[in-house]
Motif scaffolding. Sequence first.
Motif, PDB file in Angstrom:
ATOM      1  N   GLY A 250      -0.781 -12.445   4.215  1.00 21.60           N
ATOM      2  CA  GLY A 250      -2.088 -11.799   3.751  1.00 21.60           C
ATOM      3  C   GLY A 250      -2.585 -10.742   4.474  1.00 21.60           C
ATOM      4  N   ALA A 251      -1.519  -9.741   4.056  1.00 21.26           N
ATOM      5  CA  ALA A 251      -1.754  -8.277   4.486  1.00 21.26           C
ATOM      6  C   ALA A 251      -1.866  -7.498   3.197  1.00 21.26           C
ATOM      7  N   MET A 252      -2.496  -6.585   3.269  1.00 20.24           N
ATOM      8  CA  MET A 252      -2.574  -5.330   2.377  1.00 20.24           C
ATOM      9  C   MET A 252      -1.479  -4.561   2.560  1.00 20.24           C
ATOM     10  N   VAL A 253      -1.117  -3.869   1.194  1.00 22.34           N
ATOM     11  CA  VAL A 253      -0.121  -2.873   1.449  1.00 22.34           C
ATOM     12  C   VAL A 253      -0.479  -1.528   0.849  1.00 22.34           C
ATOM     13  N   TYR A 254      -0.478  -0.454   1.907  1.00 22.87           N
ATOM     14  CA  TYR A 254      -0.706   0.974   1.277  1.00 22.87           C
ATOM     15  C   TYR A 254       0.348   1.777   0.907  1.00 22.87           C
ATOM     16  N   LEU A 255       0.576   1.854  -0.237  1.00 19.88           N
ATOM     17  CA  LEU A 255       1.841   2.858  -0.402  1.00 19.88           C
ATOM     18  C   LEU A 255       1.682   4.130  -1.065  1.00 19.88           C
ATOM     19  N   ASP A 256       1.918   5.245  -0.307  1.00 20.07           N
ATOM     20  CA  ASP A 256       1.734   6.784  -0.333  1.00 20.07           C
ATOM     21  C   ASP A 256       2.916   7.124  -1.260  1.00 20.07           C
ATOM     22  N   GLU A 257       2.354   7.388  -2.599  1.00 15.51           N
ATOM     23  CA  GLU A 257       3.547   7.755  -3.636  1.00 15.51           C
ATOM     24  C   GLU A 257       3.481   9.347  -3.867  1.00 15.51           C
TER      25      GLU A 257
ATOM     26  N   LYS B 105      -5.063  -6.990   8.078  1.00 10.49           N
ATOM     27  CA  LYS B 105      -3.836  -6.345   8.159  1.00 10.49           C
ATOM     28  C   LYS B 105      -3.595  -5.438   7.237  1.00 10.49           C
ATOM     29  N   LEU B 106      -2.747  -4.152   7.563  1.00  7.57           N
ATOM     30  CA  LEU B 106      -2.559  -3.351   6.449  1.00  7.57           C
ATOM     31  C   LEU B 106      -1.168  -2.582   6.800  1.00  7.57           C
ATOM     32  N   ILE B 107      -0.312  -2.900   5.837  1.00  6.98           N
ATOM     33  CA  ILE B 107       1.113  -2.083   5.954  1.00  6.98           C
ATOM     34  C   ILE B 107       1.125  -0.989   5.459  1.00  6.98           C
ATOM     35  N   VAL B 108       1.576   0.004   5.978  1.00  2.83           N
ATOM     36  CA  VAL B 108       1.598   1.596   5.504  1.00  2.83           C
ATOM     37  C   VAL B 108       2.756   2.054   5.144  1.00  2.83           C
ATOM     38  N   ILE B 109       3.249   2.364   3.971  1.00  6.00           N
ATOM     39  CA  ILE B 109       4.615   2.705   3.599  1.00  6.00           C
ATOM     40  C   ILE B 109       4.638   3.973   2.707  1.00  6.00           C
ATOM     41  N   GLU B 110       5.581   4.653   2.431  1.00  7.12           N
ATOM     42  CA  GLU B 110       5.826   5.663   1.493  1.00  7.12           C
ATOM     43  C   GLU B 110       6.738   5.017   0.411  1.00  7.12           C
TER      44      GLU B 110
END
Length: 387
Positions: free
Chosen positions: A196-203, A168-173
Motif C-alpha cells: 500500500g505504498a506510493m511510488v515516486y519515480l524521478d525520470e 508510505k512513499l518509495i522514492v526512486i529514479e
Amino acid sequence: MEWIKKELQQIKRQSLLRSLPEIEKKSGARIKIRDRWLSNFCSNDYLGLANDPRVISAGQKALSKWGASACASRLVSGNFSLHLELEEKLAKFKKTEACLVFPTGYLANLGAIRALVGRDDLVFSDELNHASLIDACRLSRARVIIFPHSDINALERKLKNVRSRRRKLIVIEGIYSMDGDITLAQEILEVAEKFGAMVYLDEAHSTGVLGKRGKGCLEYFGIATPPKNLILMGTLSKALGSQGGFICCSKRMRDYLINTARSFIFSTGLNPASVAAALQALEVIEEEPERIEKLRSNIAFARALLKKIGIKPGPDPTPIIPVILGGNEITLRASQELFQKGIFVQAIRPPSVPQNSSRLRITLSAAHTPKQISSLANALAEFWESQ
Ligand SMILES: *Cc1c(COP(=O)(O)O)cnc(C)c1O
C-alpha cells in the motif's frame, strides 16, 4: 569572516574544490573554453535539442508574444495558456490524466515530495538518489528509511518491518544520474502495491531516452498505463533541451499539488520561452524517433570502444557512463588530461557521489559524431595506459 577562508582551504586540501568553467561559445556538442574548442561529454542534452533551430525559434516566438517572464506565480497572474498547453502535451506523452509544470526539476521534487508526505509518514529512499530527492525527503520531515541501491529484497524487508498506518512513499529514479543504471520499476511497483505504498519515480534522465518513443520507464518496461499509486516526475532541462520540471499524475493529485506544493505556489511561473521550447522539443521527439535511435547507436559505439580499452561501462546501455577512478585527485587529473586532448568531461566527486567513488561521468548525445566518440576513447586509453 576568516572562517570562510579556512573552509575553502579545507575543501581544497581534499581535492574537492569546485569552480565554474566558463563556456565562451557553444555549437551543438562542441564548446569553447579558454579559447579551445572541445567535444562536450558532460551535457544532459541527450537528443541534441537545445540547439535545434525549431526549438530555438519556438522559444523566440514565445518571448515576443508573452514576454521574458511569467512575472508572477502561476496562482496569481503567471498562468498562461502556453503552460496549460505544455502540461496537456506532457500528460499525453506520459499517458497520465494530468501534469503540473514547476520552475525546475529540483523544485518539482522539493514541492511534490513535501506535499506527499509529512511528519510521521515514511519515505523509502534508494541510497543512490539524487541530491534534490534527498533534500526533498529531509524537507518533508517524514521518517526516511534508506534502502541499498535497487535491492528489491531489502526494500521489501524494510516495508514489512514497519508497523505504521501512515502514508508510505518509495522514492526512486528511472536512470540513476551518477551510475547510469536503469531502475527495477516493475518489481518496485509490485512491492509497493503489496504494501500500500506510493511510488515516486524521478525520470529526469529517462524522459526522452528510454523506450522506443522516448516516453521513459513505463514504455521501456512495457507498462501500458501508469499504475494509480505512481507519481512520475521529470525535467525539461535534459533530453528536452529546455528548462523546468514536471509532475505527471492524476487530475486530483494536480489539484492537490497546486494547493500544497510550496515550491510551486511561491515561485514565479516557468518563463514562456522555456515552456515553448519544451513544447517544440516534444513535437520533434514525436516526429523524429530516429534521434533516439541515433542516441542508442552512439551509446552502443561508445560502450564497445570502452570495453576494448578495458573500461567496464556499467550494466545498462544508457547515455550515462561512469568511469570510476576512486580518488578525487586522480579523477581531477584525468579530467585535466582529457581537456588537453580536446575532450570535456567533468570530475564528479563527493558529495555528488559516495566517498572513494569519484569518477568521470561521461554523457552521450545524439549530437555526437562517431569521430568525437573515437577521440574520447583514444584520450581515455592514453590516460589509462599512463597510470
Ligand atoms: C537534474 C536532476 C534533477 C533536477 O532537475 P533540474 O531541472 O535540473 O532542476 C532532479 N533529479 C535528477 C535525478 C536529476 O538528475
